[in-house]
Each structure stands twice: as C-alpha cells, then as structure tokens.
Design a protein around this motif. Structure first.
Motif, PDB file in Angstrom:
ATOM      1  N   VAL A   1     -13.390   2.755  17.337  1.00 47.72           N
ATOM      2  CA  VAL A   1     -12.248   3.670  17.814  1.00 47.72           C
ATOM      3  C   VAL A   1     -12.312   4.973  17.204  1.00 47.72           C
ATOM      4  O   VAL A   1     -12.225   6.129  17.577  1.00 47.72           O
ATOM      5  N   LEU A   2     -12.570   4.997  15.906  1.00 46.22           N
ATOM      6  CA  LEU A   2     -12.780   6.363  14.914  1.00 46.22           C
ATOM      7  C   LEU A   2     -13.872   7.186  15.472  1.00 46.22           C
ATOM      8  O   LEU A   2     -14.039   8.453  15.391  1.00 46.22           O
ATOM      9  N   SER A   3     -14.967   6.701  15.864  1.00 46.62           N
ATOM     10  CA  SER A   3     -16.041   7.169  16.688  1.00 46.62           C
ATOM     11  C   SER A   3     -15.611   8.144  17.693  1.00 46.62           C
ATOM     12  O   SER A   3     -15.968   9.358  17.805  1.00 46.62           O
ATOM     13  N   ALA A   4     -14.695   7.527  18.539  1.00 47.23           N
ATOM     14  CA  ALA A   4     -14.028   8.319  19.550  1.00 47.23           C
ATOM     15  C   ALA A   4     -13.384   9.465  19.199  1.00 47.23           C
ATOM     16  O   ALA A   4     -13.623  10.576  19.820  1.00 47.23           O
ATOM     17  N   ALA A   5     -12.601   8.965  18.230  1.00 46.34           N
ATOM     18  CA  ALA A   5     -11.569   9.965  17.712  1.00 46.34           C
ATOM     19  C   ALA A   5     -12.319  11.253  17.037  1.00 46.34           C
ATOM     20  O   ALA A   5     -11.983  12.377  17.167  1.00 46.34           O
ATOM     21  N   ALA A   6     -13.298  11.020  16.424  1.00 41.69           N
ATOM     22  CA  ALA A   6     -14.268  11.978  15.877  1.00 41.69           C
ATOM     23  C   ALA A   6     -14.724  12.986  16.953  1.00 41.69           C
ATOM     24  O   ALA A   6     -14.954  14.065  16.807  1.00 41.69           O
ATOM     25  N   LEU A   7     -15.246  12.165  18.005  1.00 36.12           N
ATOM     26  CA  LEU A   7     -15.973  13.067  19.101  1.00 36.12           C
ATOM     27  C   LEU A   7     -15.100  13.925  19.607  1.00 36.12           C
ATOM     28  O   LEU A   7     -15.174  15.183  19.998  1.00 36.12           O
ATOM     29  N   TYR A   8     -13.593  13.425  19.748  1.00 37.86           N
ATOM     30  CA  TYR A   8     -12.707  14.643  20.306  1.00 37.86           C
ATOM     31  C   TYR A   8     -12.243  15.487  19.318  1.00 37.86           C
ATOM     32  O   TYR A   8     -12.039  16.837  19.715  1.00 37.86           O
ATOM     33  N   ALA A   9     -11.949  15.126  17.984  1.00 37.04           N
ATOM     34  CA  ALA A   9     -11.456  15.953  17.097  1.00 37.04           C
ATOM     35  C   ALA A   9     -12.329  17.101  16.504  1.00 37.04           C
ATOM     36  O   ALA A   9     -12.039  18.419  16.255  1.00 37.04           O
ATOM     37  N   LEU A  10     -13.812  16.912  16.841  1.00 38.48           N
ATOM     38  CA  LEU A  10     -14.801  17.831  16.297  1.00 38.48           C
ATOM     39  C   LEU A  10     -15.417  18.767  17.480  1.00 38.48           C
ATOM     40  O   LEU A  10     -16.163  19.401  17.192  1.00 38.48           O
ATOM     41  N   ARG A  11     -14.836  18.479  18.548  1.00 37.48           N
ATOM     42  CA  ARG A  11     -15.035  19.035  19.611  1.00 37.48           C
ATOM     43  C   ARG A  11     -15.112  20.600  19.526  1.00 37.48           C
ATOM     44  O   ARG A  11     -14.098  21.237  18.985  1.00 37.48           O
ATOM     45  N   GLY A  12     -16.162  21.402  20.113  1.00 43.07           N
ATOM     46  CA  GLY A  12     -16.147  22.673  19.849  1.00 43.07           C
ATOM     47  C   GLY A  12     -16.591  23.261  18.515  1.00 43.07           C
ATOM     48  O   GLY A  12     -16.523  24.466  18.437  1.00 43.07           O
TER      49      GLY A  12
END
Length: 509
Positions: free
Chosen positions: A483-494
């Motif tokens: 779950v946190l892998s997906a969260a990191a992908l979203y939070a660090l986008r850009g």
C-alpha cells in the motif's frame, strides 16, 4: 589535498562512522545474557540498559543537527566521535549497572552528534547532483549493512571474550576516524546561523522520547497500558507545541515549512517505512534463528549477512535507476520489492530451506536499500545547504521512529498471533501456562522446568505457534509495504530526477 580526493575521503570517513553506529545498535542484544550474569541488574535496570541509548540518540538528533550547522559539522563529528570512544571504554569496563546505564546514555548523546554530521558533510562536499546521489547511496548501504554485520561481530567477540569486548571494538575505529578526519574532512557551517532557541530544545527532546517510549511499551504490553497513554499524550502535546513555536521563530530549530515541500515530506515518511521494515524483520528473524532453529548467536548473525549484501546492491543501483525510473519510481520499486520479500518469508517454517531464505532476504534488503538511498538523498537535497545538518537530523529521527513503530506494530501482530495460535499440552501446570502463552522465549524457559515429555510437547507447540504467527506477521507487513509503495509513487510524482542547487532553497524564500 585535491578536491576529488577530499570528497571521496569524506565519504569513506562518513561511512566508517555510520558503520560503527549501526553495528553498535545491534550488539547489545547478544551481550545482554553475559552482562546480566556479570552485573546482576534489576529488571528496571536491564530495561534502561537496553533503551537509554536509543532514547538519548533519538531525542537529541534534531538539536545536534542544528548545533552542527552552527559550530561546524566537521567539528561536531570529531567531538562526538571522541566522546563515543570514551563512552565505549566506560561501557566496556562498567563495574555495575548504574555506571553502565550512564555510559550507554553518553553513547546515545555522542551518536546523536555523529549521525546527522555524516550526512550533512556529504551534502556539502558533493555539489554535483549525480555524485551526491551516488555518495548517499553508498552511505545508506553501509549503514544498512551494519545492522547485518553487528550480530556477526558481536557473536564472534562473545565466543572468545567477555561482554565488554563488543563495545571495546569501537575504540580503534574511533581512532581511525579522528586521525583521518583531522586531515581530510573539510569544515562547513551555516554562515548566518542565529541562536538556538532554549525552549525548543527540551520540547523536541521530550516529545520525541515520549513518542518512542510509547511505541516501545505498546509493543511489550499493548496500547491500553496507562504508561503508553500518558506517554502518547505527552508526546503529541509537546510536539504540537514545538511545531507551533517553530512557525513563530525567526531562526527555528526545524523549519517546519520544509514539510510543505512534497518531495521532502514524502521522503521522510518513506524513510520511516524503510526502517519499519528493516528493524522489525531483523528482530523477528533473530528470534526465529535462535529460538526456533536453536542456532547460536554467531550462526544466526552469519545467516543474516545476505541482508547486508542486498542493501549494498540496492544502494549502488539507486543512482542509475533514478535516471530511468525517476525518484518516485525507484522508491515505489524498493517498497514493492520489500513487500515481495516479506511475502516470500511467509513460506518459512520449522524446517528451513536456507537457499530459499537467502533469495527472500536479498530481495527484501535490496528494496530497502533502494528506498533508503533515494529518500535520504531527496531529503538533504530538498533542504538548503546551510540547513543540511537539521535536514539530516529530521531524516535520522524519522528512521528512529520508524524502527520503533515497526517493532510496535509487527511485534504486536506477532505476539497476538502467537498467543491465539498456541495450543498448550494437557497437564501443564497453571503457573506455567500463563507465561508460556505470552512469548516463545517465556515458553522455552518454562519448558526447562518441566518433565521431559511435557517439556517436549510445550516446546513443539510454542515453536509451531511462533512460526504460524511469524507467517501472519510477514504477510501483514507485505500488505502494508505494498500500500505504501503505491502511496510513495503518488506522493513523489513530479520530483525531478536531479535536484539542483536552485531547487533547494529555504521554504520561506
């Protein structure tokens, strides 16, 4: 000395210092039985011997990181290293529990000066973004490898010498750091540091220590205990007051506006989760190797070495992978690999296929190594250079909290699953049943007092319940990491692949 030589020399010294601290964090667990027999500490004293180092370290990281920015990171590193060596000598030869507790506290204070100083020195000597990312990857790998190396070093020393030898081994390392550091390390500091707010220091220390204490106590006895509730309330209130105060100071201890930077805040959270995974699994497998399989501390330590290899692979691979996948992609990949490794651990049982375990261990530790390398680099690169020590301290504090959180969460899952899954043999005395139902170590201790048939039945049941509980725990951990892998992908986008100097400006600029 040529600039390139000084840069890479600084990295070597920083890595050696981090290796020393990482090894020191793990050796006490192995030395505890021997020092207990020698010093005969009371139960509260034994808890303080185990915990005071971590409390002092975590509580003072923010203060010491800021102090390094003000008086000079090189100066603070060398002072702290000298103090660490002196405290190691006192610890090794402590004649009683009281002096040992005091020496361990001093070790924690000294460690708090060393940790942020190493990372902030790297931040200041590596001005090229690609070189900096590589250097931070190497530094992160060495720190993670130290966790795997600690039990090996400790086990080898304890097989031949007394318990104090695991601390005495720090002294030659300290001498090397001091002698080479005086010649190699460049000085750096904030040119306009301002003063350290005397109110913020105790607020940060009390808040962090209270929060970590609550997590540790929750792992042992559950969240409903009065000390856990009191410590949690104290930690939350104190840290809330601390944060509010920082927003009103011209020269805050922590510029909380840094957390408005998505790259910074997401990386701090990811650092917590990486340590969450690493430390919790280290402790779980230490019990599995020694209490389920019956291995010696040295054999158990050697069995965990592939984890250090995987961490090194992850740290080395981080920089080239960033150019292909971006920072968000690499952190997400790291956590996903760790989740996959946790899932593979779920097939570990009473009979061990070590080759299979090595594969799972390398996958997990490679993922953690990737995550640590990228998030540490992102944290220090997202903060202004003059605040490098404070930023490094935030990173280190996050990992300390993450480790405590991992033990609390996954430790609670393991203990609950063990208790729920344990089927006690018939005929067990009432005075044995209660402790046997709490932990595997208590069950094995209780079994030693029973007749052989009953002891064998209790030992088999307890080991099976622990393995079943461990499988539940690692699958829980795998789900959290995914779950946190997906969260990191979203939070660090850009977040840019390379974070140049002009991006790393103060948050209020």
């Amino acid at each position: 000395m040529r600039n390139d030589s000084r840069k890479w020399g600084t990295l070597v010294i920083a890595c050696l210092a981090m290796l020393m601290l990482s090894v020191d964090l793990t050796v006490l667990h192995l030395a505890t039985p021997m020092l207990t027999a020698d010093l005969n500490p009371s139960a509260p004293q034994l808890l303080w011997i185990a915990d005071v180092y971590g409390f002092a370290l975590a509580g003072l990281l923010v203060t010491m990181g800021n102090l390094g920015d003000r008086i000079g990171r090189r100066r603070l590193l060398l002072i702290g290293t000298a103090a660490f060596g002196a405290a190691s000598l006192v610890t090794a030869y402590a004649p009683n529990a009281e002096l040992l507790i005091a020496a361990r506290a001093l070790l924690g204070v000294a460690g708090a000066t060393i940790m942020p100083s190493t990372l902030s020195l790297i931040r200041n000597v590596f001005t090229d973004s690609k070189e900096r990312t590589t250097a931070v990857g190497v530094w992160s790998s060495i720190g993670a490898a130290g966790f795997a190396l600690g039990p090996v070093v400790g086990g080898a020393l304890l097989n031949e010498f007394w318990w104090g030898s695991v601390f005495l081994v720090n002294v030659p390392v300290v001498l090397v750091i001091l002698l080479t550091g005086l010649a190699v390390l460049p000085e750096s500091r904030n040119p306009n540091p301002g003063r350290i707010d005397p109110v913020s220091v105790p607020l940060s220390v009390i808040g962090v220590i209270a929060f970590i204490y609550a997590l540790k106590e929750a792992a042992h006895g559950g969240v409903g205990q009065a000390p856990v509730i009191v410590a949690t309330v104290l930690g939350v209130v104190t840290l809330a007051v601390f944060v509010r105060r920082q927003t009103r100071l011209a020269e805050p201890l922590i510029d909380v506006r840094l957390f408005r930077n998505r790259a910074f805040s997401a990386s701090v959270g990811s650092a917590m989760i990486a340590m969450f995974a690493m430390l919790s699994m280290s402790l779980i497998f230490a019990q599995y190797f020694q209490l389920v399989l019956g291995w010696s501390p040295l054999t158990a330590g050697l069995a965990g070495l592939p984890g250090g290899v995987g961490a090194g692979i992850g740290g080395a691979a981080a920089a080239p992978l960033i150019s292909r996948l971006g920072r968000a992609g690499v952190v997400a990949l790291g956590m996903a690999l760790a989740a996959a490794g946790f899932a593979l651990y779920s097939r570990t049982g009473l009979e061990l296929d070590y080759a299979y375990l090595v594969v799972a261990m390398i996958i997990t530790s490679t993922g953690i190594g990737l995550t640590f390398a990228v998030v540490n680099d992102t944290i220090i690169a997202s903060a202004p250079r003059e605040r490098a020590g404070a930023a490094a301290a935030i990173s280190e504090t996050a990992t300390e909290m993450g480790g405590a959180l991992g033990i609390a969460v996954l430790g609670t899952v393991l203990n609950s699953a063990y208790s729920a899954g344990l089927t006690l043999p018939a005929g067990l005395p009432a005075g044995v049943a209660v402790p046997a139902g709490e932990t595997l170590s208590a069950a094995l201790s209780a079994a030693a007092t029973l007749p052989s048939d009953l002891a064998s039945a209790l030992t088999a049941a307890a080991r099976q319940a622990f393995v079943d509980g461990m499988q539940t725990t690692v699958l829980t951990g795998a789900g959290i990491l995914l779950v946190l892998s997906a969260a990191a992908l979203y939070a660090l986008r850009g977040v840019p692949k390379e974070i140049p100097e002009e991006v790393a400006e103060p948050a209020h600029a």
